[in-house]
Motif scaffolding. Sequence first.
Motif, short mmCIF file in Angstrom:
data_model
loop_
_atom_site.label_atom_id
_atom_site.label_comp_id
_atom_site.label_asym_id
_atom_site.label_seq_id
_atom_site.Cartn_x
_atom_site.Cartn_y
_atom_site.Cartn_z
N GLU A 180 0.93 -1.07 0.07
CA GLU A 180 -0.07 -0.05 0.01
C GLU A 180 0.80 1.19 0.09
N LEU A 181 1.99 1.21 0.83
CA LEU A 181 2.73 2.17 0.88
C LEU A 181 3.47 2.57 -0.49
N TYR A 182 3.79 1.67 -1.17
CA TYR A 182 4.49 1.90 -2.43
C TYR A 182 3.68 2.22 -3.64
N GLU A 183 2.48 1.81 -3.67
CA GLU A 183 1.62 2.07 -4.41
C GLU A 183 0.89 3.53 -4.40
N SER A 184 0.82 3.97 -3.10
CA SER A 184 0.37 5.19 -2.77
C SER A 184 1.50 6.22 -3.11
N LEU A 185 2.72 5.90 -2.87
CA LEU A 185 3.83 6.97 -3.15
C LEU A 185 3.90 6.90 -4.91
N GLN A 186 3.69 5.95 -5.65
CA GLN A 186 3.69 5.77 -6.94
C GLN A 186 2.58 6.86 -7.42
N LYS A 187 1.61 6.85 -7.01
CA LYS A 187 0.39 7.46 -7.31
C LYS A 187 0.50 9.03 -7.19
N GLN A 188 1.22 9.27 -5.85
CA GLN A 188 1.32 10.65 -5.68
C GLN A 188 2.57 11.27 -6.36
N PHE A 189 3.39 10.27 -6.58
CA PHE A 189 4.61 10.96 -7.08
C PHE A 189 5.03 10.16 -8.45
N PRO A 190 4.26 10.13 -9.57
CA PRO A 190 4.60 9.34 -10.62
C PRO A 190 5.66 9.66 -11.41
N ASP A 191 6.54 10.98 -11.34
CA ASP A 191 7.69 10.94 -12.03
C ASP A 191 9.03 10.57 -11.33
N ILE A 192 8.72 9.85 -10.13
CA ILE A 192 9.91 9.62 -9.36
C ILE A 192 10.09 8.20 -9.69
N ARG A 193 11.45 7.75 -9.83
CA ARG A 193 11.60 6.38 -10.08
C ARG A 193 11.87 5.56 -8.26
N LEU A 194 10.99 4.89 -8.28
CA LEU A 194 10.71 4.55 -6.95
C LEU A 194 11.32 2.91 -6.85
N ILE A 195 12.21 2.68 -5.83
CA ILE A 195 13.01 1.63 -5.38
C ILE A 195 12.34 1.06 -4.07
N ALA A 196 11.66 0.01 -4.16
CA ALA A 196 11.10 -0.44 -2.85
C ALA A 196 12.09 -1.44 -2.09
N SER A 197 11.90 -1.40 -0.80
CA SER A 197 12.80 -2.07 0.10
C SER A 197 12.07 -2.46 1.40
N GLY A 198 12.49 -3.60 1.72
CA GLY A 198 11.94 -4.07 3.06
C GLY A 198 10.91 -4.98 3.14
N GLY A 199 10.95 -6.16 3.68
CA GLY A 199 9.99 -7.25 3.85
C GLY A 199 9.76 -8.17 2.88
N VAL A 200 10.37 -8.25 1.57
CA VAL A 200 10.18 -8.99 0.51
C VAL A 200 10.63 -10.32 0.98
N SER A 201 9.50 -11.31 0.87
CA SER A 201 9.69 -12.91 1.34
C SER A 201 9.51 -14.00 0.42
N SER A 202 9.05 -13.73 -0.52
CA SER A 202 8.96 -14.75 -1.64
C SER A 202 8.82 -14.06 -3.06
#
Length: 238
Positions: A180-202
């Motif tokens: 939810e955090l990453y999708e929200s940030l991407q919608k609010q700031f679509p021109d930024i290159r977003l790198i997700a980090s933390g919690g990946v499990s599978s």
Amino acid sequence: MLTIPAIDLLNGQAVRLHKGSYEEVTVYDKSPLNQARKFKEAGFEHIHVVDLNGAKEGKFINLPHIKEIIDELGISVQTGGGIRTFEDVEMLLDAGLSKVICSSMAIKNEEDWLKALAKYPGKMILGMDLKDGKIAYSGWLETAEESVESFLSRMIEHGLQEVLCTDISKDGTLSGPNFELYESLQKQFPDIRLIASGGVSSLDDLHTLNDANIDAVVVGKAYYENRITLEEMAEFNR
């Protein structure tokens, strides 16, 4: 989506912290070069390295190990931890780092951060570590008062192109990313290159991030704990 394997360096060893705690450390490889070589052999040309000593002490302590990785393997490295001044940024770029991640510096020394951002816009990554919805810094020990939205908006006005966002509550937990955090940030700031980090499990987590059109993801503990193979991660980069 680009997958970026991670090495966290503490006292010259490849480790992982649990939720950012220096009291909960697991050593995965005593040789960072050996670990980076595995990434190179699996087809990765770009990796993520954090100097955990530097993040806590404000000095870039593990640089010799990072330079060895770059010089021996010829891969590009984005790095963070202990970067406090414009001179630190220049020193790291001169040492061969491809991109520099700043978190504490962007909060505590905004003048130098903006100077670096103006001079090297394509090489500066804002390390936005979030703790209870606030930006954390100084090894995740302090939090900023300014809201995430306000801070990001200001930085974009100054030319920010790339953000590495970590939900600290998820980091090292293998509990799944904060989608939810990453999708929200991407919608609010679509021109930024977003790198997700933390919690990946599978592998499913990677597919979910990929389907959400997240630009890139850093993978650490899920690989080290054999939840995802390097081959599975590398498939996204093809």
